[in-house]
Every structure is written in structure tokens, then in C-alpha cells.
Write an enzyme that holds these catalytic residues in place. Structure first.
Site, short mmCIF file in Angstrom:
data_model
loop_
_atom_site.label_atom_id
_atom_site.label_comp_id
_atom_site.label_asym_id
_atom_site.label_seq_id
_atom_site.Cartn_x
_atom_site.Cartn_y
_atom_site.Cartn_z
N GLY A 1 0.85 -1.19 0.00
CA GLY A 1 0.00 0.00 0.00
C GLY A 1 0.89 1.24 0.00
NE ARG A 2 -2.64 6.89 1.03
CZ ARG A 2 -3.78 6.32 1.43
NH1 ARG A 2 -3.77 5.31 2.27
NH2 ARG A 2 -4.94 6.77 0.97
CB ILE A 3 3.42 2.55 4.66
CG1 ILE A 3 2.59 3.69 5.26
CG2 ILE A 3 4.73 2.39 5.42
CD1 ILE A 3 2.10 3.46 6.68
NE ARG B 1 -6.16 -8.58 1.24
CZ ARG B 1 -7.16 -8.02 1.88
NH1 ARG B 1 -8.24 -8.71 2.14
NH2 ARG B 1 -7.12 -6.77 2.28
CB THR C 1 7.12 0.03 10.79
OG1 THR C 1 6.91 -0.21 9.40
CG2 THR C 1 8.60 0.12 11.09
NE ARG D 1 -1.99 -0.76 14.65
CZ ARG D 1 -1.51 0.43 14.27
NH1 ARG D 1 -0.23 0.58 13.98
NH2 ARG D 1 -2.31 1.48 14.21
CD GLU E 1 2.07 -1.06 20.16
OE1 GLU E 1 2.81 -1.75 19.44
OE2 GLU E 1 1.76 0.13 19.93
CG HIS F 1 3.45 2.27 17.82
ND1 HIS F 1 2.32 1.51 17.96
CD2 HIS F 1 3.31 2.88 16.60
CE1 HIS F 1 1.53 1.64 16.91
NE2 HIS F 1 2.12 2.48 16.06
N GLY G 1 6.65 4.99 14.55
CA GLY G 1 6.49 5.14 13.09
C GLY G 1 6.05 6.52 12.64
#
Ligand code: DGY
Length: 322
Positions: free
Chosen positions: A158-160, A181, A239, A241, A270, A288, A290
């Protein structure tokens, strides 16, 4: 005319809080400490909207209480929404929005930070210097590896994922494999090769980096079998989940030397961290971070403001999840 009310579960950067306060009657969590379930129920039910974050678990009880009270919109401060029971929100006709796009660069940069820290043993070196144990330069001291020319396998393009691939390919000359996917055309703009399974990706990558959303179908997408397919030199980077990696299998592979290392920014449960992960060798562990740039954190708040304003004006949400 009175402003609509919004309940904000944690403090934000000052410019974003100011923008929100211009348009809404805001209740901030002044203490900025995690709120109990009872406090979340009370806050959600007594305001027109609520703005939680990833550190709040918004379960079906909270959704039911919110919908039974005044709340009509959950404007999440963050892109990931796996901490919100979306089915319950839909069932109670509550809208949910998020903040996509504005934290892509920050998260991609942190992914490269973890890759570099592992490759160049930067965490080990920093600890050695601070402990007063550095004995001086020598040709065999803390020798790491070059990222140039290595292969990066991305789970979730995706974007990241694309932003990470772009940095790795054009910045470090890395070869890109990806698992996604849906089919992505044109090598995702990085001359990348899409593979059919996570195991195939793992078997052919020097670095495996996770960028898929946490959802029922991605829980433990990096499982024991996929980790077993990795080479003993390969690194895992997460980075996304904690839920997308089988942490016990990862810890076992690190401890036995079946893989080379792991750079983690997110964890199941977490801020508690699986003791097996904490004890495992060759890890870089971050809390966390990111999206933790000043720019991204202000922009995330502004996205919440835009979505809440659109909703208050009766317009479609800009970033509607539910
Ligand atoms: C997100 O937005 O989902 C991040 O993980 C929190 O910064």
C-alpha cells in the site's frame, strides 16, 4: 450557536489542538495518561464525537455506550483502526474515520532506520559506547552488512509499502519483491516482482518488511512456516502492527539463529512486550515511533479536524472507514 462537542483521549501537538478547538467544544485528556474503559465509555457517550488513538481499545461495549449516548463519529487519530471494533460501529450506525497519507513518509523513514540499524549494528555500537566498553577502532569490530544490492521483500504494497520500496530501490539500489492481495501493475514503480505467497517472499528476501493493515486475515501473516523459509542472514522488520507477526515463532528463530535479526516498532499487547522478544538476540526494539515526527503528528490532528468538520457540516467524511 454552540459548537459540537468532541472527546479527545490523548494530548496532541499544539497547532492541531488549537485547530480542533476553533471548531469544537473539546474535552482533552489533560493528564494524558491511558484512560480506563469506564472513562472511555463516559467520554464517548457524553460527546457528539470522539477522537481515540491506537493506544485505546474501543471495544463493542464502548461502541454500544457511545451510540446509546450522543456520539455519532469516531474520528481516529491515526491510520490503523484495528483497535476499534468496526463491526460494532457499523451495527450501531456510528461512522469511523482515520488519517491516511500524512504519516506515510514518517513510517517509511522509520522502516529504513530499523533496516540500517540492524545492518550496521548501530544499536549494539551505541550500547557499547555508552557502557564505556569501546576499545577503539579495529578492522574486525562490529562489522555489519551493506544494504546495497540486497533484496527487500515487502508484505503489503500500500502507501507505506510503496514509500519503503521507493527509498530502498532508488536510495540503496535494492531489489524489490512484494506480496499483496490484489495485483499491482508496473512493478509498483520500483521494478518490483509480485510473488504469490508470503513463504515465497520469505525464501527469497534478505529483508522482510511488513506493511499490511492488521485485520483478521493478516493476523500472524508472518507465521512460523514463513519465518522458517527465511535464510539465516535475513532480517524481519515490523512497523505495521504486532498482530501480523507470530512473536513466539520470531523469538524462537532469533534465539536459535535461524534468522539474522529483527527490527520491531510494534508489538502484540503493547506497551507490554513479549518477554521472549525482549530476551532474543539481534534485535532493535523501538516504542511505536512510526508516525512520530512533528510534521506527521500535526498533520494527523489536522486530518481529524477536517473529518470532524465535514461530518458536523453534514458532508461525506474525507477518510471514511465505516
Ligand atoms: C497509525 O496511525 O496507525 C500509527 O500506527 C500510529 O501512529
Amino acid at each position: 450557536m454552540s459548537k459540537p462537542s468532541i472527546f479527545v483521549t490523548r494530548r496532541w501537538a499544539a497547532p492541531a489542538e488549537a485547530a480542533l478547538s476553533e471548531h469544537f467544544d473539546v474535552t482533552f485528556n489533560e493528564a494524558d495518561a491511558p484512560l480506563s474503559k469506564e472513562a472511555l465509555i463516559e467520554g464517548f457517550a457524553s460527546h457528539d464525537m470522539a477522537a481515540p488513538t491506537v493506544s485505546d481499545r474501543i471495544d463493542a461495549d464502548i461502541i454500544a455506550a457511545a451510540a446509546g449516548g450522543k456520539c455519532r463519529l469516531i474520528a481516529n487519530y491515526g491510520v490503523g483502526v484495528n483497535h476499534i471494533d468496526l463491526e460494532a460501529a457499523a451495527a450501531h450506525d456510528l461512522r469511523v474515520s482515520n488519517t491516511p497519507g500524512v504519516l506515510t513518509d514518517a513510517t517509511a523513514d522509520l522502516t529504513l532506520t530499523l533496516m540500517l540499524m540492524l545492518s550496521r549494528r548501530a544499536g549494539e555500537g551505541e550500547r557499547e559506547v555508552r557502557a564505556g566498553n569501546w576499545a577503539g577502532w579495529r578492522p574486525t569490530h562490529l562489522v555489519g552488512r551493506s544494504m546495497t544490492g540486497k533484496r527487500l521483500g515487502i508484505i503489503g504494497m500500500g502507501r507505506i509499502g510503496k514509500a519503503v520500496a521507493h527509498r530502498a530501490h532508488f536510495g540503496f539500489g535494492m531489489d524489490i519483491l512484494f506480496y499483496n492481495r490484489s495485483t499491482i501493475a508496473d512493478g509498483a514503480g520500483v521494478n518490483g516482482r509480485q510473488v504469490d505467497s508470503v513463504a515465497e517472499l520469505c525464501a527469497n528476501s534478505d529483508y522482510v518488511s511488513l506493511h499490511c493493515a492488521a485485520a483478521p486475515e493478516t493476523v500472524n501473516i508472518l507465521d512460523a512456516a514463513a519465518i522458517a523459509a527465511m535464510s539465516p542472514d535475513a532480517y524481519v522488520i515490523n512497523t505495521a502492527r504486532g498482530d501480523v507477526v507470530d512473536e513466539d515463532a520470531l523469538a524462537a528463530a532469533l534465539t536459535s539463529g535461524a534468522i539474522g535479526g529483527a527490527g520491531l516498532d510494534v508489538y502484540q499487547g503493547e506497551p507490554a512486550i513479549n518477554p521472549a522478544i525482549l530476551a532474543a538476540p539481534n534485535t532493535v526494539l523501538l516504542p511505536h515511533l512510526g508516525s512520530a515526527t512533528a510534521e506527521a503528528r500535526v498533520a494527523m490532528g489536522m486530518k481529524v479536524v477536517e473529518n470532524a468538520c465535514a461530518f458536523a457540516a453534514g458532508n461525506p467524511l474525507i477518510d471514511q472507514v465505516v
